[in-house]
Design a protein around this motif. Structure first.
Motif, mmCIF file in Angstrom:
data_model
loop_
_atom_site.group_PDB
_atom_site.id
_atom_site.type_symbol
_atom_site.label_atom_id
_atom_site.label_comp_id
_atom_site.label_asym_id
_atom_site.label_seq_id
_atom_site.Cartn_x
_atom_site.Cartn_y
_atom_site.Cartn_z
ATOM 1 N N GLY A 101 0.831 -1.213 0.000
ATOM 2 C CA GLY A 101 0.000 0.000 0.000
ATOM 3 C C GLY A 101 0.856 1.249 0.000
ATOM 4 N N MET A 102 2.014 1.181 -0.628
ATOM 5 C CA MET A 102 2.976 2.281 -0.552
ATOM 6 C C MET A 102 3.136 3.031 -1.876
ATOM 7 N N GLU A 116 1.309 5.194 -3.638
ATOM 8 C CA GLU A 116 1.058 6.635 -3.716
ATOM 9 C C GLU A 116 2.054 7.434 -2.882
ATOM 10 N N THR A 158 4.345 10.265 -5.067
ATOM 11 C CA THR A 158 4.289 11.722 -4.841
ATOM 12 C C THR A 158 5.620 12.286 -4.327
ATOM 13 N N TYR A 202 1.675 14.388 0.900
ATOM 14 C CA TYR A 202 0.377 13.748 0.632
ATOM 15 C C TYR A 202 0.175 12.541 1.541
ATOM 16 N N PRO A 215 -2.489 9.640 1.608
ATOM 17 C CA PRO A 215 -3.677 9.090 0.940
ATOM 18 C C PRO A 215 -4.665 8.478 1.922
ATOM 19 N N GLU A 234 -5.994 5.467 1.807
ATOM 20 C CA GLU A 234 -5.531 4.135 2.203
ATOM 21 C C GLU A 234 -4.057 4.030 1.887
ATOM 22 N N PHE A 235 -3.287 3.700 2.890
ATOM 23 C CA PHE A 235 -1.854 3.573 2.656
ATOM 24 C C PHE A 235 -1.274 2.655 3.726
#
Lengths: 416, 299
Positions: free
Chosen positions: A235-236, A238, A242, B79, B81, B83-84
């Motif tokens: 889940g990394m 994004e 950025t 940022y 998010p 879900e992360f």
């Protein structure tokens, strides 16, 4: 930024379970294939045998090729490797008749019964020569050609036989040859080439590369796929997308980290045969090339590691799946079987997995060297191109401009 | 250099579906709340600002940088998010260090910033803990720390309090307010309580359109004199719900204390009461398919 990121990527690789499985497989490959390798002793006069060598004598080539053809004709079964894989060919009546005609023209032997008798006679003569005991067959069946058969006519007819068999047979131009027992002088010459031209370590580094490249043609893809999928699984994505770091730096640092982490255990394993060579050379007074293993690892193995890793990263970024494992698996399978025909070295072609399964055959290596260099440069360059595409895809994904839609593909399939 | 985010006539499409319709906003330093239902287009707007989505139409600039110049915008934007997570086998410190390197921070800068930020988000004693061992709240706090690691001028936070317990939620809101003293913080949420507790300026997004932009107090003013409270029997409740938007209910034995919206005094026993942000939001949303019902935090 590249250097700092590279170190962290190396650490990440070192912590992954997959990496240690890869290392274990490499150790297994080494110990089972090379662990018991003994350094060749200088040939002594009066030895029972000195091995085989390929002859360029046209008569011997005709005898060996025709012997093989008659033996297969009598069995009514032919062994071929049309795309590198074994295929047993059985002929129809018309084709069988034509093979019979070719045999008659080249050897004077007519019909299957005569062919069977010729094969039996050859084995019988060999047994007799060894005093009635089980004979050690150094070569295959040999049948003399008819008088007046020119080598050109022989070649034309064998090309026709290969066509009838669908290609990839022992009668194809590249496969025609005769193995003959080596003499003491031949063996001494071969040993001289190993110790003087190859300085011992060169020959054994090639043998080491031959065994290692088999597994390095597939293993790095697992590291590349797991690394590329790790961001999504964790889940990394994004958080990384950025960041200020450029896509080129992110992808190349991962790429070089995998290459480095694969090369390290290979270099470590090479120290074992190197130490064996050093031990032998000090007793035999041979001046070895200390850097031979390093040269072969970077020249022979690295291009394979590069392209396999690049395939892994490219297809994973392209599809966000482990598809690369299937792609590379298929490529590896074909390469291994195709390469099996040139296992003795000297015939490297464009195979991903160039083979040279002997410490000897320095001459073959010299003859195939320019082809090998072209092969390695080609795969190294292809890897660079694939990595450039991977950087492009990654940068587009970061900007939300690329996302493979499996639903879209599914709809397209339905429409088709 | 500009210190605002300027959005002019932004339209965003996913294929044929329009996710943002002619959005125009100016966001200045401090906390800015973006409120709206799930699917209103908040995350799409956040992603455009964070350069994760290319804008379809319109102009968007972050502190003077056009969002199309992604690398420039990434340099000044943090940022978090919706879900992360982070690599589960990394320790808290390693994860921060890795992202710090990706942000282009030097060794000394990371050495100084990481402990400082971990302290600020109250994770200083957990720096050797693996990410997989952190609770949801700790992960969110780590998320904030990583987002401001490179000291960005803009912090974009998407639904940060979802799934947090009340205590963590309050702690998180306070943290955001502290951070907003020196930069633009955009908080996107569907939880009215988060906005009420942290933001002065807000925008309300519905079906891709900005239906309100201004201050929280102006929004509340819109609902002044429209909020009533009454104690009714449970039998009367269903009838009341059909006619009015109920913003909260409290059961008292056989009766129910209801708070609801009405344009004028509905019946004698209903007493007018002071409007809150939740009432104002519901007032704004009524007639837009907002439905009669409660928001998060309804009693």
């Amino acid at each position: 930024m590249f250097g700092r990121l590279f170190i962290r990527e190396c650490r990440q690789t070192a912590r992954s379970l997959i990496y240690w499985l890869v290392v274990l497989v490499l150790i297994f490959d080494f110990t089972t294939q090379l662990g018991s390798t003994e350094i060749a002793e200088k040939p002594k006069k009066g030895q029972k045998e000195y091995g085989l060598k390929l002859s360029d004598d046209e008569n011997l080539i005709m005898e060996a090729t025709l012997g093989s053809l008659i033996e297969e004709y009598s069995r009514e079964s032919y062994r071929t490797y049309p795309i590198g894989f074994y295929k047993n060919v059985t002929l129809n009546e018309k084709e069988d008749k034509r093979i019979g005609e070719i045999i008659k023209e080249t050897t004077g032997i007519s019909g299957r019964e005569e062919a069977e008798k010729a094969v039996d006679d050859w084995y019988g003569a060999k047994r007799e020569a060894s005093g009635g005991e089980a004979a050690v067959m150094m070569t295959g069946v040999e049948i003399k050609p008819v008088k007046g058969l020119s080598y050109e006519r022989f070649e034309k007819l064998m090309d026709e036989v290969d066509d009838i068999l669908g290609g990839g047979s022992d009668y194809a131009e590249s496969e025609r040859g005769a193995a003959v027992p080596m003499t003491y002088e031949d063996a001494v010459e071969e040993y001289r080439e190993l110790t003087e031209k190859d300085r011992l370590t060169g020959g054994y580094a090639r043998l080491f590369s031959d065994y290692m490249v088999l597994f390095l043609g597939i293993l790095p893809v697992f590291l590349a796929v797991t690394r590329s999928l790790r961001d999504r699984r964790a889940g990394m994505q994004e958080l990384i997308y950025t960041r200020k770091g450029s896509s080129a730096v992110i992808i190349t640092s991962r790429y070089f980290a995998i290459l480095t982490m694969v090369v390290i255990p290979v270099l470590a394993l090479s120290l074992i045969p190197l130490s064996q060579c050093l031990k032998y050379s000090s007793a035999a007074g041979i001046s070895v090339d200390m850097l031979a293993y390093v040269k072969y690892i970077f020249g022979w193995l690295l291009p394979t590691i590069m392209i396999v890793t690049a395939v892994g990263m490219f297809f994973t970024e392209l599809t966000d799946t482990a598809l690369a494992v299937l792609v590379q698996g298929a490529w590896w399978f074909v390469s291994v079987f195709t390469g099996a025909r040139g296992i003795g070295g000297g015939v490297y072609g464009w195979n991903l997995i160039p083979r040279h399964n002997t410490a000897f055959n320095w001459k073959g290596y010299q003859e195939g060297f320019s082809q090998l260099v072209s092969n390695r440069i080609f795969y190294g360059s292809l890897a660079v191109i694939l990595i450039a595409f991977t950087v492009f895809i990654y940068s587009q994904k970061r900007k939300g401009r690329y996302r493979l839609s499996w639903k879209g593909i599914g709809r397209l399939k339905k429409q088709i | 250099m500009s210190t605002t985010i300027e959005i002019r006539n932004l339209n965003q499409y996913y294929g044929k579906k329009q996710a943002l319709k002619d959005v125009s906003l100016t966001i200045e330093t401090g906390m800015f709340g973006l409120l709206g239902r799930n699917g209103a287009g908040k995350t799409t707007l956040m992603k455009v600002l964070a350069t994760l989505l290319p804008k379809s139409e319109g102009e968007v600039s972050v502190c003077g940088n056009n969002v199309e110049r992604a690398q420039e915008v990434r340099r000044i934007t943090g940022y978090l998010p919706q879900e992360f997570s982070m690599y589960p086998n990394m320790t808290v410190y390693e994860a921060m260090d890795y992202l710090g390197v990706l942000s282009g921070l030097g060794k000394e800068e990371r050495k100084q910033r990481i402990p400082e930020l971990l302290k600020r988000v109250n994770l200083q004693y957990d720096k050797r803990k693996r990410v997989k061992a952190l609770s949801g709240g700790m992960k969110r706090r780590l998320g904030i720390a990583q987002a401001i690691l490179h000291n960005p001028e803009v912090l974009i936070v998407d639904e940060p309090t979802a799934g947090l317990d009340p205590e963590e939620r309050v702690r998180f809101r306070n943290l955001l307010c502290e951070i907003a003293e020196e930069r633009i913080v955009i908080l996107s949420t569907h939880i009215v309580g988060d906005i009420e507790a942290t933001c002065e300026k807000i925008a309300v997004l519905d079906k891709g359109e900005i239906i309100y932009k201004g201050t929280v107090s102006e929004l509340i003013q819109m609902a002044e004199g429209k909020v009533f409270q009454a104690e009714i029997s449970k039998r009367e409740l269903e009838e009341l719900k059909k006619q009015y938007v109920v913003t909260s209910m409290l059961t008292l034995g056989n009766n129910v204390m209801v708070r609801f919206l009405a344009e004028e005094e509905p019946f004698k026993s209903a007493k007018p009461c002071e409007a809150g942000v939740e009432d104002a939001y519901m007032y704004l949303m009524q007639g837009r398919g907002g439905g009669n019902g409660c928001l998060d935090g309804c009693l």
